[in-house]
Design a protein around this motif. Structure first.
Motif, short mmCIF file in Angstrom:
data_model
loop_
_atom_site.label_atom_id
_atom_site.label_comp_id
_atom_site.label_asym_id
_atom_site.label_seq_id
_atom_site.Cartn_x
_atom_site.Cartn_y
_atom_site.Cartn_z
N ILE A 104 0.87 -1.18 0.00
CA ILE A 104 0.00 0.00 0.00
C ILE A 104 0.90 1.23 0.00
O ILE A 104 1.64 1.46 0.94
CB ILE A 104 -0.94 0.01 1.22
CG1 ILE A 104 -1.86 -1.22 1.19
CG2 ILE A 104 -1.76 1.30 1.24
CD1 ILE A 104 -2.71 -1.37 2.44
N ASN B 218 1.54 5.40 -0.25
CA ASN B 218 0.93 6.68 0.09
C ASN B 218 1.96 7.78 -0.09
O ASN B 218 3.15 7.51 -0.20
CB ASN B 218 0.46 6.69 1.55
CG ASN B 218 -0.73 5.78 1.78
OD1 ASN B 218 -1.75 5.90 1.12
ND2 ASN B 218 -0.59 4.86 2.71
N SER C 240 4.49 12.30 4.22
CA SER C 240 4.12 13.60 4.78
C SER C 240 4.74 13.76 6.15
O SER C 240 5.05 12.78 6.82
CB SER C 240 2.60 13.70 4.94
OG SER C 240 1.95 13.43 3.72
N TRP D 85 0.33 7.27 6.71
CA TRP D 85 -1.09 6.96 6.90
C TRP D 85 -1.88 8.24 7.00
O TRP D 85 -2.12 8.77 8.06
CB TRP D 85 -1.28 6.08 8.11
CG TRP D 85 -0.58 4.76 7.97
CD1 TRP D 85 -0.06 4.22 6.82
CD2 TRP D 85 -0.29 3.84 9.00
NE1 TRP D 85 0.53 3.02 7.09
CE2 TRP D 85 0.40 2.75 8.43
CE3 TRP D 85 -0.54 3.83 10.37
CZ2 TRP D 85 0.84 1.66 9.16
CZ3 TRP D 85 -0.10 2.74 11.10
CH2 TRP D 85 0.55 1.66 10.50
N ILE D 86 -2.25 8.75 5.83
CA ILE D 86 -3.03 9.97 5.69
C ILE D 86 -3.98 9.77 4.52
O ILE D 86 -3.62 9.15 3.53
CB ILE D 86 -2.12 11.20 5.45
CG1 ILE D 86 -2.94 12.43 5.14
CG2 ILE D 86 -1.10 10.95 4.38
CD1 ILE D 86 -2.14 13.70 4.97
N THR D 87 -5.20 10.27 4.67
CA THR D 87 -6.17 10.14 3.59
C THR D 87 -7.23 11.22 3.68
O THR D 87 -7.49 11.74 4.76
CB THR D 87 -6.84 8.74 3.61
OG1 THR D 87 -7.62 8.58 2.44
CG2 THR D 87 -7.71 8.55 4.84
N ARG D 88 -7.83 11.54 2.55
CA ARG D 88 -8.99 12.42 2.55
C ARG D 88 -10.18 11.62 3.04
O ARG D 88 -10.33 10.45 2.72
CB ARG D 88 -9.30 12.91 1.14
CG ARG D 88 -8.30 13.89 0.62
CD ARG D 88 -8.83 14.55 -0.61
NE ARG D 88 -8.31 13.90 -1.79
CZ ARG D 88 -8.71 14.17 -3.02
NH1 ARG D 88 -9.66 15.03 -3.24
NH2 ARG D 88 -8.15 13.56 -4.04
N VAL D 89 -11.04 12.26 3.83
CA VAL D 89 -12.22 11.55 4.33
C VAL D 89 -13.52 12.29 4.05
O VAL D 89 -14.60 11.73 4.25
CB VAL D 89 -12.11 11.22 5.85
CG1 VAL D 89 -11.01 10.20 6.08
CG2 VAL D 89 -11.89 12.46 6.67
N ILE E 107 -9.28 15.59 6.46
CA ILE E 107 -8.17 14.65 6.31
C ILE E 107 -8.08 13.82 7.59
O ILE E 107 -8.30 14.34 8.68
CB ILE E 107 -6.84 15.43 6.13
CG1 ILE E 107 -6.83 16.17 4.80
CG2 ILE E 107 -5.64 14.49 6.22
CD1 ILE E 107 -5.61 17.07 4.64
N SER F 237 -3.04 8.98 11.06
CA SER F 237 -2.93 7.93 12.06
C SER F 237 -1.58 8.06 12.77
O SER F 237 -0.54 8.06 12.12
CB SER F 237 -3.05 6.56 11.38
OG SER F 237 -3.01 5.53 12.33
#
Length: 149
Positions: free
Chosen positions: A7, A9, A12, A29-33, A40, A43
């Motif tokens: 996985i 990413n 950052s 471990w960062i994502t748009r939500v 964002i 974790s």
């Protein structure tokens, strides 16, 4: 490498300022939500100093790193802010809310923490984006096999 290692990413650095204690931690471990409002999720491990500081404040920053910032990513990911001033020799500026923004990044987001969730040995912080800046038009550094760390 296991299957989870496949996985990929963006790499950052999550930055924070708690009672004038600046810190940053390299994360993948960062994502748009959410689109409206823009949000964002990050974790952070519960044993990290950054976790302690995030529990004391209500804002964080996310610096999306450029491919030229690989050594910076390694530094922020390998030293603890408990005993190292990570920003001592770093080119950065503070936002009007006091959040560190690392110069040379591809993009920057400043977020207000609106929720959090327990996730095993990590906590997921959900931040509403209160400021965003596209700083460079280029591909970011990736976290994954043969890219970083």
């Amino acid at each position: 490498m296991d299957a989870l290692g496949k996985i990929y990413n963006v790499a950052s650095i999550v930055t924070m300022n708690s009672n004038n204690k600046l810190n940053g931690i390299t994360v993948a471990w960062i994502t748009r939500v959410s689109i409206k409002p823009p949000m964002i999720a990050i974790s952070i491990g519960k044993k990290r100093y950054s976790y302690t500081l995030l529990e004391e404040t209500d804002k964080f920053g996310v610096c999306i790193l450029s491919k030229e910032q690989k050594e910076l990513a390694k530094f922020f990911g390998s030293k603890s802010g408990r005993n190292t001033n990570k920003f001592e020799n770093i080119d950065y500026e503070l936002t009007k809310n006091g959040i560190p923004k690392i110069n040379g990044s591809v993009a920057f987001f400043e977020c207000k923490i609106v929720n959090k969730a327990d996730a095993g040995d990590h906590v997921i912080y959900i931040g509403e984006v209160i400021n965003e800046e596209l700083l460079k038009i280029e591909q970011p550094l990736l976290y994954g096999e043969h890219q970083l760390l």
